[in-house]
Design a protein around this motif. Structure first.
Motif, short mmCIF file in Angstrom:
data_model
loop_
_atom_site.label_atom_id
_atom_site.label_comp_id
_atom_site.label_asym_id
_atom_site.label_seq_id
_atom_site.Cartn_x
_atom_site.Cartn_y
_atom_site.Cartn_z
N LEU A 1 -7.57 23.64 -3.73
CA LEU A 1 -8.26 22.54 -3.05
C LEU A 1 -7.29 21.41 -2.72
CD1 LEU A 1 -11.59 22.39 -5.13
CD2 LEU A 1 -11.33 23.11 -2.75
N ALA A 2 -6.42 21.08 -3.68
CA ALA A 2 -5.47 20.00 -3.44
C ALA A 2 -4.47 20.37 -2.35
CB ALA A 2 -4.73 19.67 -4.74
N VAL A 3 -3.98 21.61 -2.35
CA VAL A 3 -3.02 22.04 -1.33
C VAL A 3 -3.69 22.13 0.03
CG1 VAL A 3 -1.51 23.93 -0.61
CG2 VAL A 3 -1.56 23.22 -3.00
N ALA A 4 -4.93 22.62 0.10
CA ALA A 4 -5.64 22.69 1.37
C ALA A 4 -5.82 21.29 1.97
CB ALA A 4 -7.00 23.37 1.18
N GLU A 5 -6.10 20.31 1.12
CA GLU A 5 -6.23 18.94 1.61
C GLU A 5 -4.90 18.44 2.19
OE1 GLU A 5 -7.15 14.45 -0.14
OE2 GLU A 5 -7.52 16.23 -1.38
N LEU A 6 -3.79 18.77 1.52
CA LEU A 6 -2.48 18.37 2.04
C LEU A 6 -2.20 19.04 3.38
CD1 LEU A 6 -0.04 18.32 -1.01
CD2 LEU A 6 -0.86 16.40 0.33
N ILE A 7 -2.54 20.31 3.51
CA ILE A 7 -2.29 21.04 4.75
C ILE A 7 -3.11 20.44 5.89
CG2 ILE A 7 -2.62 23.26 5.90
CD1 ILE A 7 -1.80 24.61 3.28
N ARG A 8 -4.37 20.10 5.61
CA ARG A 8 -5.19 19.49 6.67
C ARG A 8 -4.62 18.14 7.09
NH1 ARG A 8 -9.36 21.20 2.95
NH2 ARG A 8 -10.29 23.18 3.67
N SER A 9 -4.17 17.36 6.13
CA SER A 9 -3.60 16.06 6.48
C SER A 9 -2.27 16.21 7.20
CB SER A 9 -3.42 15.19 5.23
OG SER A 9 -2.48 15.79 4.34
N ALA A 10 -1.56 17.30 6.92
CA ALA A 10 -0.28 17.52 7.60
C ALA A 10 -0.47 17.80 9.08
CB ALA A 10 0.48 18.68 6.95
N GLY A 11 -1.64 18.34 9.45
CA GLY A 11 -1.89 18.60 10.86
C GLY A 11 -2.27 17.37 11.65
N GLU A 12 -2.53 16.25 10.99
CA GLU A 12 -2.87 15.01 11.67
C GLU A 12 -1.63 14.18 11.90
OE1 GLU A 12 -5.60 13.14 9.10
OE2 GLU A 12 -7.17 14.65 9.33
N PRO A 13 -1.58 13.41 12.99
CA PRO A 13 -0.40 12.57 13.21
C PRO A 13 -0.27 11.54 12.11
CG PRO A 13 -2.17 11.98 14.72
CD PRO A 13 -2.59 13.24 14.02
N PRO A 14 0.93 11.21 11.73
CA PRO A 14 1.11 10.21 10.69
C PRO A 14 0.52 8.87 11.11
CG PRO A 14 3.20 10.66 11.80
CD PRO A 14 2.21 11.68 12.28
N GLN A 15 -0.19 8.27 10.18
CA GLN A 15 -0.81 6.98 10.47
C GLN A 15 0.23 5.88 10.41
OE1 GLN A 15 -4.00 6.67 11.37
NE2 GLN A 15 -4.09 8.92 11.27
N PRO A 16 0.20 4.98 11.39
CA PRO A 16 1.16 3.87 11.33
C PRO A 16 0.87 2.98 10.14
CG PRO A 16 -0.51 3.48 13.02
CD PRO A 16 -0.71 4.89 12.53
N GLU A 17 1.92 2.40 9.65
CA GLU A 17 1.76 1.51 8.52
C GLU A 17 0.91 0.30 8.94
OE1 GLU A 17 5.42 0.38 6.86
OE2 GLU A 17 6.06 2.40 6.38
N ALA A 18 -0.01 -0.02 8.07
CA ALA A 18 -0.87 -1.17 8.37
C ALA A 18 -0.05 -2.44 8.38
CB ALA A 18 -1.99 -1.27 7.34
N LEU A 19 -0.23 -3.20 9.43
CA LEU A 19 0.47 -4.47 9.51
C LEU A 19 -0.09 -5.44 8.49
CD1 LEU A 19 0.66 -4.92 13.39
CD2 LEU A 19 2.46 -4.10 11.84
N PRO A 20 0.75 -6.22 7.89
CA PRO A 20 0.23 -7.21 6.93
C PRO A 20 -0.67 -8.20 7.65
CG PRO A 20 2.53 -7.64 7.46
CD PRO A 20 2.19 -6.32 8.06
N PRO A 21 -1.70 -8.64 6.98
CA PRO A 21 -2.60 -9.60 7.64
C PRO A 21 -1.86 -10.86 8.06
CG PRO A 21 -2.97 -9.54 5.26
CD PRO A 21 -2.04 -8.41 5.59
N THR A 22 -2.26 -11.36 9.20
CA THR A 22 -1.63 -12.58 9.69
C THR A 22 -1.98 -13.73 8.76
OG1 THR A 22 -1.87 -11.78 11.95
CG2 THR A 22 -1.45 -14.15 11.66
N PRO A 23 -0.96 -14.37 8.23
CA PRO A 23 -1.27 -15.46 7.29
C PRO A 23 -2.00 -16.58 8.00
CG PRO A 23 1.06 -15.46 7.89
CD PRO A 23 0.48 -14.20 8.46
N VAL A 24 -3.00 -17.09 7.32
CA VAL A 24 -3.76 -18.22 7.86
C VAL A 24 -2.97 -19.49 7.59
CG1 VAL A 24 -5.92 -19.51 7.72
CG2 VAL A 24 -5.91 -17.02 7.43
N PRO A 25 -2.68 -20.24 8.64
CA PRO A 25 -1.89 -21.45 8.40
C PRO A 25 -2.64 -22.40 7.49
CG PRO A 25 -2.81 -21.45 10.63
CD PRO A 25 -3.08 -20.10 10.05
#
Length: 324
Positions: A125-149
């Motif tokens: 089950l764990a390996v199948a989940e990895l294989i399914r995620s491997a077929g998806e494009p890598p998600q871009p890193e979430a940008l840090p929230p814009t600091p509120v002045p």
């Protein structure tokens, strides 16, 4: 069966089966590289069977075990690492390599608290989940929230000086006093207070000679402060308290002249504005109008000739010196 017929059947089978076999050899597959352990905490054969069930009907085909002669057809490679190679080891390191994108995903799968018969399916089950995620494009890193002045800090009180020349007109008596004033101004973010003092003089010609007036006074002004781009404006009440002296002069014989002095005061409304000139100097102008509360007048032939009395109007122009 005649040999000619047998050879014909063999040739037909070769013509039909060989392309199918060649095509099957070219299909992309998922290749599993099992751990090189004599003893392992999980059965590799049972794991592969469970993984085939989890990925049934999915492309690429699952699964081919061990190294093959056609690595170009390996769409994904699943490598299992067990260290140390003991049945008591409670985790398996899994690495999935995607050939097309050169992407690699790793995860450590814990087998702790699982009975031996449940471990192959849990790992599958764990390996199948990895294989399914491997077929998806890598998600871009979430940008840090814009600091509120942070909110703008409260403006500190600023002290500045000012100097201005002014014309004070008591127009009911045709008296115009010209003078110079200097002062200080205390300002906050929304208000300002100023105190200025100075002297003004006037010379009025009358039918019997002339009247000369000298006025020394101080004015207190307070009002809200409005920042309008480069211009700072303010409007509010102004009160003046001073000492005036009037002296009469005449060159005509028989004319009795005199002088007098006294306390004078006015109350009015002032509108002021500042404009930029440099970092330390700002142009200053103000208008003020009001009424005289304490008056001093000079009479000529028993008629008011000049003085500080009645309604008044002030025009001033100068500079503010210091921070704004």
């Amino acid at each position: 069966m005649p040999s000619a017929l047998r050879r014909g059947i063999v040739a037909l089978v070769a013509v039909v089966i060989a392309p199918v076999a060649a095509r099957a050899a070219d299909l992309p597959v998922i290749r599993v590289f099992p751990p090189e352990c004599a003893e392992a905490p999980v059965s590799v054969d049972d794991f592969v069977d469970a993984l085939r069930v989890e990925l049934a009907g999915r492309q690429p085909h699952c699964c081919v075990v061990g190294p093959g002669g056609e690595p170009a057809t390996d769409a994904l490679k699943v490598t299992l690492v067990i260290e140390p190679c003991e049945a008591a080891t409670q985790h398996v390191d899994v690495q999935v390599d995607v050939t097309a994108t050169q992407r690699m995903i790793t995860r450590q799968v814990s087998l702790a608290d699982l009975p031996p018969e449940a471990r192959p399916r849990a790992l599958a089950l764990a390996v199948a989940e990895l294989i399914r995620s491997a077929g998806e494009p890598p998600q871009p890193e979430a940008l840090p929230p814009t600091p509120v002045p942070p909110p703008a800090p409260e403006r500190h009180l600023l002290l500045a000086g000012n100097v201005a020349g002014e014309i004070r007109s008591h127009f009911s008596l045709h008296t115009a006093l010209w003078g110079l004033r200097v002062g200080v101004m205390l300002s906050g973010s929304r208000w300002q207070v100023s105190l200025d003092a100075g002297a003004a003089t006037s010379r009025n010609e009358v039918s019997l000679g002339d009247l000369r007036i000298l006025l020394a006074s101080a004015t207190l002004f307070a009002g809200p402060r409005f920042v309008l781009g480069p211009v700072i404006a303010s409007v509010g009440p102004a009160g003046t308290l001073g000492w005036a002296r009037i002296e009469g002069r005449s060159g005509m014989p028989g004319v009795i002249v005199g002088d007098g002095s006294g306390l004078v005061s006015t109350f009015g409304l002032r509108a002021a504005a500042e404009g930029p000139a440099s970092s330390a100097i700002r142009l200053l102008a103000y208008l003020e109008g009001g009424i005289t509360a304490l008056s001093l007048e000079a009479d000529v032939n028993n008629q008011p000739g000049a003085g500080v009395s009645g309604p008044y109007f002030i025009i001033a122009l100068g500079a503010r010196l210091g921070p704004s």
